[in-house]
Design a protein around this motif. Structure first.
Motif, short mmCIF file in Angstrom:
data_model
loop_
_atom_site.label_atom_id
_atom_site.label_comp_id
_atom_site.label_asym_id
_atom_site.label_seq_id
_atom_site.Cartn_x
_atom_site.Cartn_y
_atom_site.Cartn_z
N ASN A 39 4.38 5.48 11.64
CA ASN A 39 3.32 6.48 11.72
C ASN A 39 3.48 7.52 10.63
O ASN A 39 4.51 7.59 9.95
N LEU A 40 2.45 8.30 10.46
CA LEU A 40 2.47 9.45 9.58
C LEU A 40 2.34 10.67 10.46
O LEU A 40 1.47 10.72 11.33
N GLU A 41 3.21 11.65 10.29
CA GLU A 41 3.21 12.86 11.10
C GLU A 41 2.63 14.01 10.27
O GLU A 41 3.14 14.33 9.21
N PHE A 42 1.55 14.60 10.76
CA PHE A 42 0.85 15.66 10.05
C PHE A 42 1.10 17.00 10.73
O PHE A 42 1.05 17.09 11.95
N THR A 43 1.33 18.03 9.94
CA THR A 43 1.48 19.40 10.43
C THR A 43 0.54 20.28 9.61
O THR A 43 0.57 20.26 8.37
N PHE A 44 -0.30 21.05 10.31
CA PHE A 44 -1.21 21.97 9.64
C PHE A 44 -0.39 23.13 9.08
O PHE A 44 0.38 23.76 9.79
N VAL A 45 -0.56 23.40 7.78
CA VAL A 45 0.19 24.46 7.11
C VAL A 45 -0.70 25.68 6.88
O VAL A 45 -0.24 26.81 6.99
N GLY A 46 -1.96 25.46 6.58
CA GLY A 46 -2.88 26.55 6.33
C GLY A 46 -4.16 26.04 5.71
O GLY A 46 -4.38 24.84 5.62
N SER A 47 -5.01 26.97 5.32
CA SER A 47 -6.25 26.58 4.66
C SER A 47 -6.54 27.57 3.54
O SER A 47 -6.06 28.70 3.55
N GLY A 48 -7.33 27.13 2.60
CA GLY A 48 -7.66 27.97 1.46
C GLY A 48 -8.99 27.59 0.87
O GLY A 48 -9.79 26.91 1.51
N MET A 102 0.85 -1.17 0.00
CA MET A 102 0.00 0.00 0.00
C MET A 102 0.90 1.24 0.00
O MET A 102 1.76 1.37 0.85
N ASN A 103 0.67 2.14 -0.96
CA ASN A 103 1.52 3.33 -1.02
C ASN A 103 1.05 4.40 -0.03
O ASN A 103 0.01 4.27 0.62
N LEU A 104 1.82 5.46 0.09
CA LEU A 104 1.56 6.49 1.09
C LEU A 104 0.21 7.18 0.89
O LEU A 104 -0.50 7.46 1.87
N ILE A 105 -0.17 7.43 -0.33
CA ILE A 105 -1.47 8.06 -0.60
C ILE A 105 -2.61 7.16 -0.14
O ILE A 105 -3.57 7.62 0.47
N ASP A 106 -2.49 5.86 -0.37
CA ASP A 106 -3.51 4.92 0.10
C ASP A 106 -3.57 4.90 1.62
O ASP A 106 -4.66 4.81 2.19
N LEU A 107 -2.42 4.97 2.29
CA LEU A 107 -2.40 4.99 3.75
C LEU A 107 -3.10 6.22 4.30
O LEU A 107 -3.86 6.15 5.27
N GLY A 112 -9.77 23.82 0.99
CA GLY A 112 -9.72 23.10 2.26
C GLY A 112 -8.43 23.33 3.00
O GLY A 112 -7.69 24.28 2.74
N ASN A 113 -8.18 22.44 3.94
CA ASN A 113 -6.98 22.52 4.78
C ASN A 113 -5.77 21.93 4.08
O ASN A 113 -5.90 20.98 3.31
N VAL A 114 -4.62 22.49 4.37
CA VAL A 114 -3.37 22.00 3.80
C VAL A 114 -2.54 21.41 4.93
O VAL A 114 -2.28 22.06 5.93
N LEU A 115 -2.14 20.16 4.75
CA LEU A 115 -1.33 19.46 5.74
C LEU A 115 -0.03 19.00 5.11
O LEU A 115 -0.01 18.54 3.97
N LYS A 116 1.04 19.12 5.86
CA LYS A 116 2.35 18.58 5.46
C LYS A 116 2.45 17.22 6.14
O LYS A 116 2.15 17.08 7.32
N VAL A 117 2.86 16.20 5.39
CA VAL A 117 2.91 14.84 5.91
C VAL A 117 4.34 14.34 5.90
O VAL A 117 5.01 14.37 4.86
N LYS A 118 4.82 13.88 7.05
CA LYS A 118 6.14 13.27 7.15
C LYS A 118 5.95 11.76 7.15
O LYS A 118 5.18 11.20 7.92
N ILE A 122 8.27 3.47 0.81
CA ILE A 122 9.08 4.55 0.22
C ILE A 122 8.87 4.70 -1.28
O ILE A 122 9.67 5.33 -1.96
N SER A 123 7.77 4.17 -1.82
CA SER A 123 7.56 4.25 -3.27
C SER A 123 7.25 5.67 -3.73
O SER A 123 7.49 6.02 -4.89
N ILE A 124 6.72 6.52 -2.85
CA ILE A 124 6.37 7.89 -3.22
C ILE A 124 7.27 8.89 -2.53
O ILE A 124 7.79 9.82 -3.14
N ILE A 125 7.44 8.74 -1.21
CA ILE A 125 8.26 9.65 -0.41
C ILE A 125 9.20 8.82 0.45
O ILE A 125 8.79 7.87 1.10
N SER A 126 10.44 9.19 0.48
CA SER A 126 11.44 8.47 1.29
C SER A 126 11.10 8.57 2.78
O SER A 126 10.48 9.54 3.22
N LYS A 127 11.53 7.59 3.52
CA LYS A 127 11.30 7.59 4.97
C LYS A 127 11.98 8.82 5.58
O LYS A 127 13.12 9.13 5.26
#
Length: 72
Positions: free
Chosen positions: A40-49, A1-6, A52-58, A64-69
């Protein structure tokens, strides 16, 4: 399962964290969604527009198929 699916699979958990967040009063929102004991996935609220809301995901998973660990 890739990161977007998670992320998509955990939409309800993410929404519940955002639901009580007051952007006007609180400056920062940062939260984790635990997938298992060591990942885990770490979410940080960046803003809204307009769209909707914009979140940064670590990525703190072994997927690691989309984003490296450790990257956003």
């Amino acid at each position: 399962m890739n990161l977007i699916d998670l992320i998509t699979k955990n939409t309800d958990k993410i929404y519940s964290k955002l639901k009580n967040f007051d952007k006007k009063k609180d400056k920062d929102l940062k939260f984790n969604i635990d997938l298992n004991k060591n990942e885990n996935l770490e979410f940080t609220f960046v803003g809204s527009g307009t769209y909707g809301n914009v979140l940064k995901v670590k990525n703190n998973t072994n997927e690691i198929s989309i984003i490296s660990k450790g990257d956003y």
